[in-house]
Design a protein around this motif. Structure first.
Motif, PDB file in Angstrom:
ATOM      1  N   LEU A 201       0.680  -1.166  -0.046  1.00 33.75           N
ATOM      2  CA  LEU A 201      -0.020   0.171   0.184  1.00 33.75           C
ATOM      3  C   LEU A 201       0.890   1.182   0.475  1.00 33.75           C
ATOM      4  CD1 LEU A 201      -2.555  -0.972   2.564  1.00 33.75           C
ATOM      5  CD2 LEU A 201      -2.952  -1.379  -0.207  1.00 33.75           C
ATOM      6  N   PRO A 202       0.470   2.397  -1.143  1.00 35.15           N
ATOM      7  CA  PRO A 202       1.225   3.808  -0.636  1.00 35.15           C
ATOM      8  C   PRO A 202       0.596   4.444   0.616  1.00 35.15           C
ATOM      9  CG  PRO A 202      -0.580   3.650  -2.149  1.00 35.15           C
ATOM     10  CD  PRO A 202      -0.686   2.292  -1.581  1.00 35.15           C
ATOM     11  N   GLN A 203       1.802   5.197   0.681  1.00 37.26           N
ATOM     12  CA  GLN A 203       1.483   5.988   2.406  1.00 37.26           C
ATOM     13  C   GLN A 203       0.694   6.202   2.644  1.00 37.26           C
ATOM     14  OE1 GLN A 203       4.223   9.584   2.398  1.00 37.26           O
ATOM     15  NE2 GLN A 203       3.526   9.648   4.516  1.00 37.26           N
ATOM     16  N   GLY A 204      -0.559   7.026   2.144  1.00 41.05           N
ATOM     17  CA  GLY A 204      -2.113   6.978   2.735  1.00 41.05           C
ATOM     18  C   GLY A 204      -2.782   6.183   3.112  1.00 41.05           C
ATOM     19  N   GLU A 205      -2.893   5.173   2.015  1.00 44.23           N
ATOM     20  CA  GLU A 205      -3.835   3.913   2.634  1.00 44.23           C
ATOM     21  C   GLU A 205      -2.589   3.194   3.987  1.00 44.23           C
ATOM     22  OE1 GLU A 205      -3.586   4.717  -0.609  1.00 44.23           O
ATOM     23  OE2 GLU A 205      -5.351   4.623  -1.387  1.00 44.23           O
ATOM     24  N   LEU A 206      -1.708   3.193   4.122  1.00 39.44           N
ATOM     25  CA  LEU A 206      -1.313   2.812   5.293  1.00 39.44           C
ATOM     26  C   LEU A 206      -1.207   3.318   6.667  1.00 39.44           C
ATOM     27  CD1 LEU A 206       2.774   1.711   4.534  1.00 39.44           C
ATOM     28  CD2 LEU A 206       1.189   0.450   5.384  1.00 39.44           C
ATOM     29  N   GLY A 245       9.563   3.009   8.705  1.00 39.25           N
ATOM     30  CA  GLY A 245      10.080   2.838   7.970  1.00 39.25           C
ATOM     31  C   GLY A 245      10.600   2.939   6.829  1.00 39.25           C
ATOM     32  N   ARG A 246       9.360   2.644   6.189  1.00 37.67           N
ATOM     33  CA  ARG A 246       9.072   2.903   4.328  1.00 37.67           C
ATOM     34  C   ARG A 246       9.290   4.935   3.393  1.00 37.67           C
ATOM     35  NH1 ARG A 246       4.105  -0.044   2.287  1.00 37.67           N
ATOM     36  NH2 ARG A 246       4.859   0.445   0.446  1.00 37.67           N
ATOM     37  N   PHE A 247       8.700   5.612   4.971  1.00 43.11           N
ATOM     38  CA  PHE A 247       8.745   6.490   4.525  1.00 43.11           C
ATOM     39  C   PHE A 247       9.261   7.592   4.923  1.00 43.11           C
ATOM     40  CE2 PHE A 247       4.488   4.555   2.643  1.00 43.11           C
ATOM     41  CZ  PHE A 247       5.285   4.285   1.674  1.00 43.11           C
ATOM     42  N   GLY A 248       9.716   7.019   6.141  1.00 43.12           N
ATOM     43  CA  GLY A 248      11.145   8.282   7.080  1.00 43.12           C
ATOM     44  C   GLY A 248      10.049   9.093   8.199  1.00 43.12           C
ATOM     45  N   ASP A 249       8.706   8.603   8.490  1.00 46.79           N
ATOM     46  CA  ASP A 249       7.737   9.374   8.882  1.00 46.79           C
ATOM     47  C   ASP A 249       7.123   8.987  10.440  1.00 46.79           C
ATOM     48  OD1 ASP A 249       6.332  11.987   9.930  1.00 46.79           O
ATOM     49  OD2 ASP A 249       4.579  12.285   8.901  1.00 46.79           O
ATOM     50  N   PRO A 250       7.681   9.881  11.417  1.00 47.96           N
ATOM     51  CA  PRO A 250       7.170   9.030  12.939  1.00 47.96           C
ATOM     52  C   PRO A 250       6.168   9.981  13.288  1.00 47.96           C
ATOM     53  CG  PRO A 250       9.184  10.768  13.648  1.00 47.96           C
ATOM     54  CD  PRO A 250       8.986  10.950  11.682  1.00 47.96           C
ATOM     55  N   THR A 251       5.360  10.823  12.886  1.00 42.97           N
ATOM     56  CA  THR A 251       4.036  11.166  13.391  1.00 42.97           C
ATOM     57  C   THR A 251       3.099  10.056  13.775  1.00 42.97           C
ATOM     58  OG1 THR A 251       4.488  13.167  12.480  1.00 42.97           O
ATOM     59  CG2 THR A 251       2.931  12.815  12.865  1.00 42.97           C
ATOM     60  N   GLU A 252       2.511   9.315  12.883  1.00 42.30           N
ATOM     61  CA  GLU A 252       2.037   8.506  13.465  1.00 42.30           C
ATOM     62  C   GLU A 252       2.085   7.642  14.284  1.00 42.30           C
ATOM     63  OE1 GLU A 252      -1.255   8.615  11.904  1.00 42.30           O
ATOM     64  OE2 GLU A 252      -0.869  10.153  10.853  1.00 42.30           O
TER      65      GLU A 252
END
Length: 827
Positions: A201-206, A245-252
């Motif tokens: 899945l892309p970032q939005g769906e994850l 891990g995939r997109f580097g954004d820890p916010t979620e």
């Protein structure tokens, strides 16, 4: 460039799952139509706003300036589209940098631009942004309605549609609309699952999958299902790690870790919650919305620790740090000021508490549009704290009377908002939610302090709260007047001991046909410790009970109880199932060895059970069901060894002694319970293994009876929801381990375990235990009980005789839930 009447392709690439309008940049990047003069001063000024290094607030001022300078009547869609993109991107930036007033300014700017863009998706984008601001302000009902409108307007297939639906589901969770929220989350999850496995899945769906799990965690937290909430929060953290891990954004991941900290705070695991949220607060670089939320979660965990143990855990400093953060949402600011006021009231800090209460009052008045549940709770808390302040400061009778009336008004709005919630079997208890019980506790104290009010007025409010219990609401039982209780349930010489607990103090009411006696008891935490002491060792039980008895069954309470011939105990679940039967009356023997005792979920339920008529005569007096051989599926599900139950002929004969042979019918094998109930029995005795998986993460009410399998696909377990579909007999004896045990849940009414399920299914009385039962000792107890019952005793009288016979007393911990004062068979 596509025509303005169609949604531009770059915006269709916007991924659902984000709660900010990230797709606005795509709008800004669109080239202008060839028909527009590229050197137009208006267009040039718009292009200058595309520089994201410019301070957002300055951008907002420039947008407003353009609107003032331009001829709005001549503004073309081609010019309005990028201008709206600027406004929406600015709106996105408020999460990190803006205070609420500035967000409202951007909304108004965007609303003025929107009139030039007649396209549903642009409108939906705007409504999404406006809903975020409304949620932050606490206007949940208005946000829900706005999102419904946006979902209807958004064309099918747009990625934004899933984003809107997820936000709506989150709002439904926050509004305690449990079933609707669950259905919405299920639909979202199914939609995303159809797009492929998580790894692809892309970032939005994850991101959406992570937020769905977090929303479920909040849903189960609201329902008091803390194990299930913890499980879902942990799943959200794992999703967040994958995303990071995939997109580097820890916010979620950080938001999910804060959700777990909130669940732990509700569940009393305060040190863990404080450490986890404190670690996030200590991170050097955080988005503003993450930091504000982390500050609040950490502060609330610290404050709750201080309120529970009296030690200074830095709660005041943490609250003031949270209140100083510019991005703290309006409704969180109210909660923080109320928590600060509660902390100062508990310390009796008269110099600062008035300022905190005034700040909370000002914040609450400023919100104005709170959905009823949210605003009602905060308004009631404020009125309660002001009432406590009046009591603690020795205010004049006139001042206390004024505070009492203000609190009563807020209380009735609060209970009305709760009564409007959908009913959920085994649902969360109104009285076990700490903030609500503290409000009622202050109302009780104020009534007791007023000469023209007193114990009866205080008890009337407790009755109102008891009518909000799940079983009462499910059966539409109104709060009875005390006179109704006396003329139905407390006839003759029957009386009731009614418990109500709070963190500051607890209360015990002794109620009968002529009087209400009140006794102030230790706070909830101390009563919990007493309950734990009584449950530790049966060999030392009587000695411990003798020491603890005067704390609860005081001289005044004992004197009243001695005049009764039957005791209804109400609200023992609020005292962690304290074994009150083992406590001695003042100067006498144990209550449960002196008088017949039965337990009721609440007085409203007791009145309802008394009035509920039985429409048919039984075909058999006694149905004896023995599940002797646990099937393989049940053994696997129980995760422990379940041995064959073997009874001798003498033991079986003892269980049916006193009943005519032709009036007894044994049942074995598949569907034994269903068959027994189908044959219209008066008394059903179930001898089986019990399963009470209190740490279940997949069932709300995991208590079950282990029965024979009905074939392939059947696990041989009879759960609470299946019991509720039956037509239960008048009396049910559950000779199985842990049948009065439920999950770690803030539930009342007994409906989270099998006892409540059988009451819901039509039983008047259920005999059960929260402990593991020894087979031989239990059989001896049951033989005496059933012999007395066959001889015409009431259910409670039969239990009293059996308890007097067992050695040591209270070995089985069996008790009655329901109407123990009825005799199923005539003498």
């Amino acid at each position: 460039m596509r025509e303005v009447g169609r949604f531009p392709a770059p915006l269709r690439e916007h991924r659902a799952g984000t709660c900010t309008v990230l797709g606005a940049l795509a709008v800004l990047a669109l080239p202008l139509p060839a028909s527009s003069p590229q050197d137009s001063p208006f267009v040039v000024q718009i292009e200058r706003l595309l520089d994201l290094d410019v301070v957002p607030v300055r951008n907002l001022a420039q947008v407003e300036g353009l609107l003032r300078e331009a001829s709005l009547g001549d503004l073309t869609p081609s010019e309005a589209q990028p201008l709206l993109g600027v406004a929406l991107e600015l709106l996105d930036n408020w999460q990190r940098e803006w205070e609420f007033a500035e967000r409202r300014g951007v909304l108004e700017t965007a609303r003025r631009i929107l009139r030039y863009l007649e396209h549903d998706v642009f409108t939906a984008f705007f409504r999404h942004s406006e809903a975020l601001v409304l949620i932050d302000e606490g206007e949940l009902g208005e946000a829900r309605d706005l999102l419904s409108l946006a979902i209807d307007e958004c064309p099918a297939g747009e990625a934004l549609l899933l984003d809107l639906e997820l936000l709506q589901a989150q709002v439904l969770v926050a509004l305690w609309q449990d079933r609707d929220a669950e259905d919405a989350l299920d639909d979202l999850e199914a939609t995303i699952a159809a797009r492929g496995p998580p790894a692809e899945l892309p970032q939005g769906e994850l991101t959406q999958l992570c937020r769905i799990e977090s929303a479920r965690a909040l849903l189960y937290q609201n329902l008091g299902l803390l194990e299930m909430a913890t499980h879902r929060a942990s799943l959200a953290i794992e999703r967040g790690r994958t995303l990071e891990g995939r997109f580097g954004d820890p916010t979620e991941r950080l938001h999910a870790e804060l959700r777990l900290a909130e669940v732990r705070t509700v569940g009393g695991r305060l040190a863990l919650a404080q450490d986890a949220s404190g670690a996030i607060v200590g991170l050097a670089s955080l988005p503003g919305d993450v930091r504000s939320r982390a500050l609040v979660v950490n502060a609330f965990a610290r404050v709750k620790r201080e309120l529970e143990d009296g030690s200074d855990h830095g709660g005041e400093a943490a609250l003031r740090a949270a209140l100083a953060h510019p991005l703290l949402p309006s409704h969180e600011r109210v909660r923080a000021h109320l928590a600060l006021a509660e902390l100062l009231v508990s310390r009796k800090d008269t110099e600062q508490v008035d300022d905190a209460l005034a700040a909370a009052r000002k914040d609450l008045a400023a919100i104005g549009g709170f959905e009823l549940e949210g605003r009602a709770m905060e308004a009631a808390r404020l009125a309660g704290l002001e009432g406590r302040r009046a009591l603690d400061s020795g205010a004049s009778p006139e001042e206390r009377a004024r505070r009492l009336e203000e609190l009563r008004e807020a209380w009735h709005v609060l209970i009305g908002s709760w009564a409007d919630r959908p009913v959920r079997p085994g649902g969360v208890s109104f009285l076990q939610l700490r903030q609500r019980s503290e409000v009622l506790g202050t109302l009780v104290r104020l009534c007791l302090a007023m000469e023209d009010e007193g114990p009866e007025a205080a008890l009337a409010h407790v009755l109102e709260a008891q009518a909000l219990g799940t079983l009462a609401r499910y059966n539409r039982i109104p709060p009875p007047k005390l006179a109704d209780v006396r003329t139905t349930l407390l006839t003759g010489r029957a009386g009731a001991l009614v418990f109500f607990t709070t963190g500051a103090a607890s209360h015990l009411f002794a109620v009968d046909g002529s009087a209400v006696v009140h006794e102030k008891l230790p706070p909830r935490g101390e009563l919990f410790d007493l309950a734990d002491l009584l449950s530790e060792n049966v060999e030392t039980l009587q000695e411990v009970a003798k020491d603890l008895g005067p704390t609860i069954l005081t001289e005044a309470i004992s004197a009243r109880v001695r005049e009764w011939d039957h005791v209804h105990v109400v609200g023992i679940g609020l005292v962690r199932d304290l074994l009150i039967e083992a406590l001695p009356l003042a100067g006498g023997r144990a209550l449960g060895l002196t008088l017949p005792v039965s337990h009721l979920p609440s007085l409203p339920v007791g009145v309802w059970l008394t009035r509920r008529e039985r429409e048919r005569a039984p075909d058999f007096d006694l149905a004896l069901m023995v599940a002797s051989e646990p099937n393989a599926n049940a053994v696997s599900r129980s995760k422990k060894e379940l041995v064959r139950i073997e009874l001798s002929t003498d033991e079986l004969d003892a269980l049916v002694e006193g009943f005519p042979d032709e009036r007894v019918k044994p049942y074995l094998g598949p569907r034994a319970v269903q068959s027994a109930i189908g044959d219209h029995v008066a008394f059903l005795h179930l001898l089986a293994h019990g399963l009470a998986d209190e740490h279940s993460t997949d069932r709300e009410r995991p208590a079950a009876l282990v029965l024979a399998s009905m074939g392939s696909g059947d696990d041989g377990l009879l759960y609470c929801d299946e019991v509720e579909e039956l037509d239960a007999p008048q009396v049910v004896f559950l000779s199985a381990c842990g049948t009065a045990r439920g999950p770690e849940r803030l539930g009342d009414d007994g409906v989270e375990h099998l006892g409540g399920a059988f009451l819901s299914a039509g039983a008047d009385a259920v005999v059960l235990s929260s402990e593991a039962l020894e087979l031989r000792a239990t059989l001896a107890f049951e033989a005496v009980f059933q012999r007395e019952l066959a001889d015409g005793a009431t259910v409670a009288e039969a239990l009293l005789a059996a308890r007097r016979d067992e050695q040591p007393p209270f070995r089985t911990r069996l008790r009655i839930m329901g109407l123990g004062r009825r005799a199923p068979f005539r003498r």
